[in-house]
Design a protein around this motif. Structure first.
Motif, short mmCIF file in Angstrom:
data_model
loop_
_atom_site.label_atom_id
_atom_site.label_comp_id
_atom_site.label_asym_id
_atom_site.label_seq_id
_atom_site.Cartn_x
_atom_site.Cartn_y
_atom_site.Cartn_z
N GLY A 110 22.57 -24.80 17.41
CA GLY A 110 22.83 -23.60 16.63
C GLY A 110 22.44 -22.29 17.28
O GLY A 110 22.64 -21.23 16.69
N ALA A 111 21.90 -22.33 18.49
CA ALA A 111 21.50 -21.10 19.19
C ALA A 111 22.70 -20.51 19.94
O ALA A 111 23.55 -21.25 20.44
CB ALA A 111 20.36 -21.39 20.16
N TYR A 112 22.74 -19.21 20.02
CA TYR A 112 23.76 -18.51 20.80
C TYR A 112 23.19 -18.27 22.19
O TYR A 112 22.07 -17.79 22.33
CB TYR A 112 24.16 -17.19 20.12
CG TYR A 112 24.84 -17.43 18.81
CD1 TYR A 112 26.20 -17.68 18.75
CD2 TYR A 112 24.12 -17.43 17.62
CE1 TYR A 112 26.83 -17.93 17.54
CE2 TYR A 112 24.74 -17.67 16.40
CZ TYR A 112 26.10 -17.92 16.37
OH TYR A 112 26.72 -18.16 15.17
N ARG A 113 23.96 -18.63 23.22
CA ARG A 113 23.46 -18.61 24.59
C ARG A 113 24.43 -17.91 25.51
O ARG A 113 25.62 -17.81 25.22
CB ARG A 113 23.23 -20.04 25.05
CG ARG A 113 22.28 -20.80 24.14
CD ARG A 113 22.13 -22.26 24.51
NE ARG A 113 21.24 -22.93 23.61
CZ ARG A 113 19.91 -22.89 23.68
NH1 ARG A 113 19.33 -22.23 24.65
NH2 ARG A 113 19.17 -23.55 22.82
N ALA A 114 23.90 -17.46 26.66
CA ALA A 114 24.74 -16.80 27.65
C ALA A 114 24.19 -17.08 29.05
O ALA A 114 22.98 -17.23 29.23
CB ALA A 114 24.80 -15.30 27.40
N HIS A 169 22.97 -19.73 35.71
CA HIS A 169 21.93 -18.70 35.78
C HIS A 169 21.85 -17.96 34.44
O HIS A 169 22.83 -17.36 34.01
CB HIS A 169 22.23 -17.74 36.92
CG HIS A 169 21.12 -16.81 37.21
ND1 HIS A 169 20.05 -17.15 38.01
CD2 HIS A 169 20.89 -15.54 36.79
CE1 HIS A 169 19.23 -16.13 38.09
NE2 HIS A 169 19.71 -15.15 37.34
N PRO A 170 20.69 -17.98 33.77
CA PRO A 170 20.57 -17.40 32.42
C PRO A 170 20.84 -15.90 32.37
O PRO A 170 20.54 -15.16 33.30
CB PRO A 170 19.11 -17.66 32.04
CG PRO A 170 18.60 -18.65 33.01
CD PRO A 170 19.43 -18.55 34.24
N LEU A 171 21.39 -15.46 31.25
CA LEU A 171 21.53 -14.04 30.94
C LEU A 171 20.71 -13.76 29.68
O LEU A 171 20.80 -14.51 28.69
CB LEU A 171 22.99 -13.68 30.64
CG LEU A 171 23.90 -13.39 31.82
CD1 LEU A 171 25.33 -13.20 31.34
CD2 LEU A 171 23.43 -12.17 32.59
N ALA A 172 19.91 -12.69 29.73
CA ALA A 172 19.18 -12.28 28.53
C ALA A 172 20.21 -11.89 27.48
O ALA A 172 21.27 -11.34 27.80
CB ALA A 172 18.27 -11.11 28.86
N ARG A 173 19.91 -12.19 26.24
CA ARG A 173 20.83 -11.87 25.15
C ARG A 173 20.04 -11.70 23.87
O ARG A 173 18.89 -12.14 23.77
CB ARG A 173 21.92 -12.93 24.99
CG ARG A 173 21.48 -14.22 24.32
CD ARG A 173 21.00 -15.24 25.28
NE ARG A 173 20.60 -16.48 24.64
CZ ARG A 173 19.71 -17.27 25.17
NH1 ARG A 173 19.13 -16.97 26.31
NH2 ARG A 173 19.39 -18.39 24.57
#
Length: 169
Positions: free
Chosen positions: A89-93, A139-143
């Motif tokens: 259920g988490a929104y990720r980028a 590679h993670p993006l802050a969101r």
């Protein structure tokens, strides 16, 4: 005469079968690779708002769990990234690149709940996207969430430009 009628009937049945197979394939997404939308078309269809300071992606555009692949131009480079709603259920980028395979500039594809590296085939569950950095992880993006939008700061996207030295193949 009867032979001609029989041939026409057989041709009609074959044509109907082919049409049914095409319709079923399109419905199942089998032909998505052939009729795939560009990231710009996908962004527009999803209602993505691209402002000077941030990209705002409507949460409803991600609720299906299907990754939305996007591109930002920065200093002559195309920075590829994606956003999704994971199974928890988490929104990720994340950037559509990793610390290991980024030089291939092939990115990821989605197969069900997994993101798959198009270079080495490594798979990553959606609930790890944006959480783990290094290796072949996207590679993670802050969101953040602001109202009904997933918000990614433009500066964070641009900071990933070194992962995209060449054109995407």
């Amino acid at each position: 005469m009867a032979v001609n009628r029989r041939k026409k009937m057989i041709i009609g049945v074959i044509a109907a079968g082919i049409l049914a197979a095409v319709v079923a394939s399109v419905s199942a997404g089998v032909l998505d690779g052939i009729f795939k939308k560009s990231p710009a078309e996908s962004a527009k269809a999803a209602g993505v708002m691209d402002a000077a300071d941030a990209v705002r992606i409507p949460l409803k555009a991600l609720d299906s769990g299907k990754a939305l692949f996007l591109v930002h131009e920065s200093e002559g480079r195309q920075v590829h990234y994606f956003a999704l709603k994971s199974r928890d259920g988490a929104y990720r980028a994340a950037l559509d690149a990793c610390d290991v395979c980024f030089k291939s500039n092939r990115g990821y594809r989605q197969e069900g709940d997994l993101m798959v590296c198009n270079n080495c085939g490594q798979t990553f569950p959606s609930n790890r996207i944006g959480e783990i950095k290094g290796g072949c992880n996207p590679h993670p993006l802050a969101r953040g969430i602001e109202g009904e939008y997933l918000v990614i700061k433009r500066a964070d996207i641009v900071a990933g430009k070194d992962y995209f030295a060449g054109k995407r193949s």
